[in-house]
Enzyme design. Structure first.
Site, PDB file in Angstrom:
ATOM      1  N   HIS A  72       0.831  -1.209   0.000  1.00  0.00           N
ATOM      2  CA  HIS A  72       0.000   0.000   0.000  1.00  0.00           C
ATOM      3  C   HIS A  72       0.864   1.256   0.000  1.00  0.00           C
ATOM      4  O   HIS A  72       1.891   1.306   0.670  1.00  0.00           O
ATOM      5  CB  HIS A  72      -0.902   0.020   1.241  1.00  0.00           C
ATOM      6  CG  HIS A  72      -2.053  -0.931   1.150  1.00  0.00           C
ATOM      7  ND1 HIS A  72      -3.193  -0.798   1.886  1.00  0.00           N
ATOM      8  CD2 HIS A  72      -2.228  -2.035   0.391  1.00  0.00           C
ATOM      9  CE1 HIS A  72      -4.032  -1.776   1.600  1.00  0.00           C
ATOM     10  NE2 HIS A  72      -3.454  -2.550   0.692  1.00  0.00           N
ATOM     11  N   TYR A 200      -8.927   5.079   8.401  1.00  0.00           N
ATOM     12  CA  TYR A 200      -8.987   5.363   9.834  1.00  0.00           C
ATOM     13  C   TYR A 200     -10.028   6.456  10.012  1.00  0.00           C
ATOM     14  O   TYR A 200      -9.882   7.539   9.448  1.00  0.00           O
ATOM     15  CB  TYR A 200      -7.638   5.887  10.342  1.00  0.00           C
ATOM     16  CG  TYR A 200      -6.554   4.834  10.453  1.00  0.00           C
ATOM     17  CD1 TYR A 200      -5.805   4.446   9.347  1.00  0.00           C
ATOM     18  CD2 TYR A 200      -6.254   4.248  11.683  1.00  0.00           C
ATOM     19  CE1 TYR A 200      -4.797   3.491   9.457  1.00  0.00           C
ATOM     20  CE2 TYR A 200      -5.248   3.295  11.799  1.00  0.00           C
ATOM     21  CZ  TYR A 200      -4.525   2.922  10.687  1.00  0.00           C
ATOM     22  OH  TYR A 200      -3.534   1.981  10.797  1.00  0.00           O
ATOM     23  N   PRO A 292      -3.242  -0.197  19.255  1.00  0.00           N
ATOM     24  CA  PRO A 292      -2.983  -0.638  17.881  1.00  0.00           C
ATOM     25  C   PRO A 292      -3.173   0.428  16.800  1.00  0.00           C
ATOM     26  O   PRO A 292      -2.875   0.173  15.633  1.00  0.00           O
ATOM     27  CB  PRO A 292      -3.985  -1.783  17.677  1.00  0.00           C
ATOM     28  CG  PRO A 292      -5.037  -1.581  18.706  1.00  0.00           C
ATOM     29  CD  PRO A 292      -4.397  -0.881  19.856  1.00  0.00           C
ATOM     30  N   LYS A 296       1.864  -0.558  15.203  1.00  0.00           N
ATOM     31  CA  LYS A 296       3.292  -0.663  15.509  1.00  0.00           C
ATOM     32  C   LYS A 296       3.710  -1.931  16.259  1.00  0.00           C
ATOM     33  O   LYS A 296       4.893  -2.273  16.294  1.00  0.00           O
ATOM     34  CB  LYS A 296       3.731   0.550  16.351  1.00  0.00           C
ATOM     35  CG  LYS A 296       3.767   1.836  15.576  1.00  0.00           C
ATOM     36  CD  LYS A 296       4.946   1.871  14.626  1.00  0.00           C
ATOM     37  CE  LYS A 296       4.829   2.963  13.611  1.00  0.00           C
ATOM     38  NZ  LYS A 296       4.824   2.519  12.228  1.00  0.00           N
ATOM     39  N   TYR A 384       4.384   6.298  10.247  1.00  0.00           N
ATOM     40  CA  TYR A 384       3.556   5.142   9.907  1.00  0.00           C
ATOM     41  C   TYR A 384       4.355   4.104   9.111  1.00  0.00           C
ATOM     42  O   TYR A 384       4.284   2.900   9.384  1.00  0.00           O
ATOM     43  CB  TYR A 384       2.326   5.605   9.104  1.00  0.00           C
ATOM     44  CG  TYR A 384       1.241   4.569   9.033  1.00  0.00           C
ATOM     45  CD1 TYR A 384       0.286   4.451  10.041  1.00  0.00           C
ATOM     46  CD2 TYR A 384       1.171   3.678   7.967  1.00  0.00           C
ATOM     47  CE1 TYR A 384      -0.703   3.486   9.989  1.00  0.00           C
ATOM     48  CE2 TYR A 384       0.182   2.709   7.905  1.00  0.00           C
ATOM     49  CZ  TYR A 384      -0.755   2.622   8.922  1.00  0.00           C
ATOM     50  OH  TYR A 384      -1.730   1.658   8.869  1.00  0.00           O
TER      51      TYR A 384
HETATM   52  P1  FAD Z   1       3.312 -12.325  21.137  1.00  0.00           P
HETATM   53  O1  FAD Z   1       2.862 -12.372  19.745  1.00  0.00           O
HETATM   54  O2  FAD Z   1       2.306 -12.050  22.211  1.00  0.00           O
HETATM   55  O3  FAD Z   1       4.035 -13.692  21.438  1.00  0.00           O
HETATM   56  C1  FAD Z   1       4.342 -14.132  22.746  1.00  0.00           C
HETATM   57  C2  FAD Z   1       4.259 -15.633  22.786  1.00  0.00           C
HETATM   58  O4  FAD Z   1       4.666 -16.079  24.064  1.00  0.00           O
HETATM   59  C3  FAD Z   1       2.849 -16.156  22.583  1.00  0.00           C
HETATM   60  O5  FAD Z   1       2.842 -17.123  21.564  1.00  0.00           O
HETATM   61  C4  FAD Z   1       2.448 -16.714  23.932  1.00  0.00           C
HETATM   62  O6  FAD Z   1       1.570 -17.816  23.806  1.00  0.00           O
HETATM   63  C5  FAD Z   1       3.792 -17.112  24.492  1.00  0.00           C
HETATM   64  N1  FAD Z   1       3.836 -17.151  25.959  1.00  0.00           N
HETATM   65  C6  FAD Z   1       3.243 -16.323  26.840  1.00  0.00           C
HETATM   66  N2  FAD Z   1       3.532 -16.690  28.098  1.00  0.00           N
HETATM   67  C7  FAD Z   1       4.329 -17.777  28.007  1.00  0.00           C
HETATM   68  C8  FAD Z   1       4.938 -18.617  28.968  1.00  0.00           C
HETATM   69  N3  FAD Z   1       4.791 -18.396  30.274  1.00  0.00           N
HETATM   70  N4  FAD Z   1       5.675 -19.646  28.535  1.00  0.00           N
HETATM   71  C9  FAD Z   1       5.836 -19.884  27.200  1.00  0.00           C
HETATM   72  N5  FAD Z   1       5.274 -19.126  26.245  1.00  0.00           N
HETATM   73  C10 FAD Z   1       4.529 -18.086  26.643  1.00  0.00           C
HETATM   74  N6  FAD Z   1      -1.056  -4.944  16.900  1.00  0.00           N
HETATM   75  C11 FAD Z   1      -1.415  -4.239  15.843  1.00  0.00           C
HETATM   76  O7  FAD Z   1      -0.572  -3.505  15.300  1.00  0.00           O
HETATM   77  N7  FAD Z   1      -2.712  -4.319  15.363  1.00  0.00           N
HETATM   78  C12 FAD Z   1      -3.657  -5.135  15.939  1.00  0.00           C
HETATM   79  O8  FAD Z   1      -4.777  -5.196  15.474  1.00  0.00           O
HETATM   80  C13 FAD Z   1      -3.293  -5.885  17.060  1.00  0.00           C
HETATM   81  N8  FAD Z   1      -4.188  -6.688  17.667  1.00  0.00           N
HETATM   82  C14 FAD Z   1      -3.815  -7.405  18.782  1.00  0.00           C
HETATM   83  C15 FAD Z   1      -4.743  -8.201  19.451  1.00  0.00           C
HETATM   84  C16 FAD Z   1      -4.402  -8.881  20.623  1.00  0.00           C
HETATM   85  C17 FAD Z   1      -5.428  -9.753  21.331  1.00  0.00           C
HETATM   86  C18 FAD Z   1      -3.083  -8.742  21.114  1.00  0.00           C
HETATM   87  C19 FAD Z   1      -2.682  -9.464  22.402  1.00  0.00           C
HETATM   88  C20 FAD Z   1      -2.151  -7.961  20.433  1.00  0.00           C
HETATM   89  C21 FAD Z   1      -2.496  -7.267  19.272  1.00  0.00           C
HETATM   90  N9  FAD Z   1      -1.588  -6.462  18.575  1.00  0.00           N
HETATM   91  C22 FAD Z   1      -1.959  -5.758  17.510  1.00  0.00           C
HETATM   92  C23 FAD Z   1      -0.189  -6.346  18.962  1.00  0.00           C
HETATM   93  C24 FAD Z   1       0.710  -7.315  18.190  1.00  0.00           C
HETATM   94  O9  FAD Z   1      -0.024  -8.435  17.793  1.00  0.00           O
HETATM   95  C25 FAD Z   1       1.856  -7.642  19.110  1.00  0.00           C
HETATM   96  O10 FAD Z   1       2.591  -6.443  19.294  1.00  0.00           O
HETATM   97  C26 FAD Z   1       2.776  -8.777  18.638  1.00  0.00           C
HETATM   98  O11 FAD Z   1       2.098  -9.995  18.737  1.00  0.00           O
HETATM   99  C27 FAD Z   1       4.055  -8.804  19.481  1.00  0.00           C
HETATM  100  O12 FAD Z   1       4.781  -9.967  19.198  1.00  0.00           O
HETATM  101  P2  FAD Z   1       5.571 -10.721  20.341  1.00  0.00           P
HETATM  102  O13 FAD Z   1       6.256 -11.846  19.672  1.00  0.00           O
HETATM  103  O14 FAD Z   1       6.356  -9.754  21.129  1.00  0.00           O
HETATM  104  O15 FAD Z   1       4.461 -11.245  21.344  1.00  0.00           O
HETATM  105  C1  DHB Z   2      -4.667  -3.437  11.173  1.00  0.00           C
HETATM  106  C2  DHB Z   2      -4.446  -3.333  12.517  1.00  0.00           C
HETATM  107  C3  DHB Z   2      -4.067  -2.116  13.046  1.00  0.00           C
HETATM  108  O1  DHB Z   2      -3.841  -2.005  14.350  1.00  0.00           O
HETATM  109  C4  DHB Z   2      -3.930  -1.008  12.238  1.00  0.00           C
HETATM  110  O2  DHB Z   2      -3.582   0.187  12.792  1.00  0.00           O
HETATM  111  C5  DHB Z   2      -4.150  -1.109  10.895  1.00  0.00           C
HETATM  112  C6  DHB Z   2      -4.525  -2.338  10.359  1.00  0.00           C
HETATM  113  C7  DHB Z   2      -5.064  -4.746  10.620  1.00  0.00           C
HETATM  114  O3  DHB Z   2      -5.238  -5.682  11.408  1.00  0.00           O
HETATM  115  O4  DHB Z   2      -5.210  -4.857   9.402  1.00  0.00           O
END
Ligand code: FAD
Ligand code: DHB
Length: 390
Positions: A72, A200, A292, A296, A384
């Site tokens: 995009h 948005y 979100p 980021k 962004y």
């Molecule tokens: P995570 O993806 O959370 O990975 C952590 C992993 O550690 C998981 O698989 C978990 O199961 C595992 N874990 C946890 N505790 C333990 C333990 N004790 N022992 C072993 N394993 C463990 N960001 C956006 O930009 N847009 C969105 O729409 C958006 N929606 C989201 C919705 C939800 C419900 C959540 C929670 C986050 C969302 N985010 C979103 C944020 C984005 O998804 C996260 O920033 C991203 O997943 C970060 O990656 P990570 O690997 O740091 O953590």
């Molecule tokens: C999506 C999620 C976000 O948090 C955002 O700012 C834009 C797009 C998505 O899931 O597509």
């Protein structure tokens, strides 16, 4: 069991770190609480900055992303019943790519397993010991047996509700936080997106976001109450609310289709500093989260482990400590830029109170300024698409 880096969590951060270490000849074991199926289906973020795409492609895990990701060049800001395009690529020369987080996770799991990686899914009772003595041990249960991994370093990539951060003694870490009086209700629907670029939307009834995953799948979000019960949101009510907030009365309509998944995501801003204690290094959501609105979260997780991977690589190549010593300080610069941007986007686009006409006027003035000033639009766009690590 012994390995060089013990990684807790198989989200984007843990898996990418394991992959980067493998490319540098450094061994790791990944411990994940959930099943492989669960982590590969978890619907979350969808926007990859160009720097994140480059990281995945340059390290050999970008083939499907290149084929299936949607590039995009702009986003839309909608307010006061009008839609305005922010031409991000024209302003910055960079693009973003829409590719679901679970697809990134699938690609990384496949690459790691193909290379013979040791990823333990469905572990429980993970506990870190030996950190104070610089002899880390990760204890856990797997398939009913107590096990342990001895390692040189632990990477805590276990998300916001993980256990690694809590292994640091009280008083060492400091948390900086902000709460918001709302949450997002997200839906994934089998419906052709009626848009080419994200929308948005600031609306008197609350924020809405129109995003997508493919030519057949839409991803949509609505601002809801922080304690919202999904039971109060049957599909009909969701679509009615999306029509109300996103349509501007010019004949353009949100396309409906079967809802495949829906969930409520609470919104918080948190940074925990420093991102390291002795031989425990924290990355991604384990040590910072953003609302979100700035898209980021996943990008920060990937940026953290790029730095951390370089730090571990230097340590194993020539016992170089500079990069590891600087990890927290360097990573926090990007983290705080993303914190500010995410807070700013959130503040500009959501309804904070039932009745606060002064704030609503301020938001509209700011939005109008963003879409009419090239300087302000460029500031939004460069944040962004992602600023380079500095
Ligand atoms: P995570 O993806 O959370 O990975 C952590 C992993 O550690 C998981 O698989 C978990 O199961 C595992 N874990 C946890 N505790 C333990 C333990 N004790 N022992 C072993 N394993 C463990 N960001 C956006 O930009 N847009 C969105 O729409 C958006 N929606 C989201 C919705 C939800 C419900 C959540 C929670 C986050 C969302 N985010 C979103 C944020 C984005 O998804 C996260 O920033 C991203 O997943 C970060 O990656 P990570 O690997 O740091 O953590
Ligand atoms: C999506 C999620 C976000 O948090 C955002 O700012 C834009 C797009 C998505 O899931 O597509």
């Amino acid at each position: 069991m012994r390995t060089q880096v013990g990684i807790v969590g198989a989200g984007p951060a843990g898996l990418m770190l394991s992959h980067l270490l493998h490319l540098e000849g450094v061994g790791s074991v990944v411990l994940e609480a959930r099943s492989r199926d669960h982590v590969e289906r978890r619907v979350r973020a969808g926007v990859l900055e160009q720097g994140s795409v480059d990281l995945l492609v340059e390290n050999g895990v970008g083939d499907r992303l290149n084929r299936e990701g949607a590039v995009h060049q702009g986003i839309n800001l909608q307010f006061d019943g009008e839609r305005h395009r922010v031409p991000m690529t024209e302003l910055t020369g960079r693009t973003i790519t829409i590719y679901g987080q679970q697809e990134v996770v699938k690609d990384l799991v496949a690459a790691r397993l193909a290379a013979g990686a040791d990823i333990r899914f469905e572990v429980s009772d993970v506990r870190l010991d030996g950190l104070a003595a610089d002899e880390p041990v990760i204890r856990f249960r797997h398939r009913g047996r107590a096990e342990e991994v001895r390692c040189d370093f632990v990477a805590g990539c276990d998300g916001f509700h993980g256990v690694c951060r809590d292994a640091v003694p009280a008083g060492v870490l400091r948390a900086y936080e902000r709460g918001y009086p709302f949450a997002w209700l997200g839906v994934l629907a089998r419906a052709a997106p009626a848009i080419d670029e994200l929308v948005y939307c600031n609306h008197p009834a609350g924020f809405a976001l129109y995003s997508l995953r493919s030519p057949e799948i839409s991803r949509l979000y609505l601002q809801v109450r922080p304690d919202e019960d999904l039971a109060g949101w049957p599909d009909r009510r969701i679509w009615d609310e999306l029509h109300r907030r996103l349509e501007t009365g010019d004949g353009w309509v949100v396309n409906e289709g079967p809802v495949l998944e829906k969930g409520v995501t609470p919104m918080r801003s948190v940074v925990v500093e420093p991102m390291q204690w002795r031989r425990l290094y924290l990355a991604g959501d384990a040590v910072h989260i953003v609302p979100p609105t700035g898209a980021k979260g996943m990008n920060l997780a990937l940026a953290d482990v790029r730095l951390l991977g370089q730090g571990f690589a230097a340590w194993y190549a020539h016992r170089g400590t500079d990069l590891l010593d600087d990890y927290s300080r360097t990573a926090l610069r990007r983290v705080w830029r993303a914190q500010h941007f995410s807070w700013w986007m959130t503040s500009m686009l959501h309804r904070f109170a039932e009745d606060d006409p002064y704030q609503e006027r301020l938001q509209l003035s700011q939005l109008r300024y963003v879409v009419s000033s090239r300087a302000y639009a460029t500031s939004l766009a460069e944040n962004y698409v992602g600023l380079p690590t500095v």
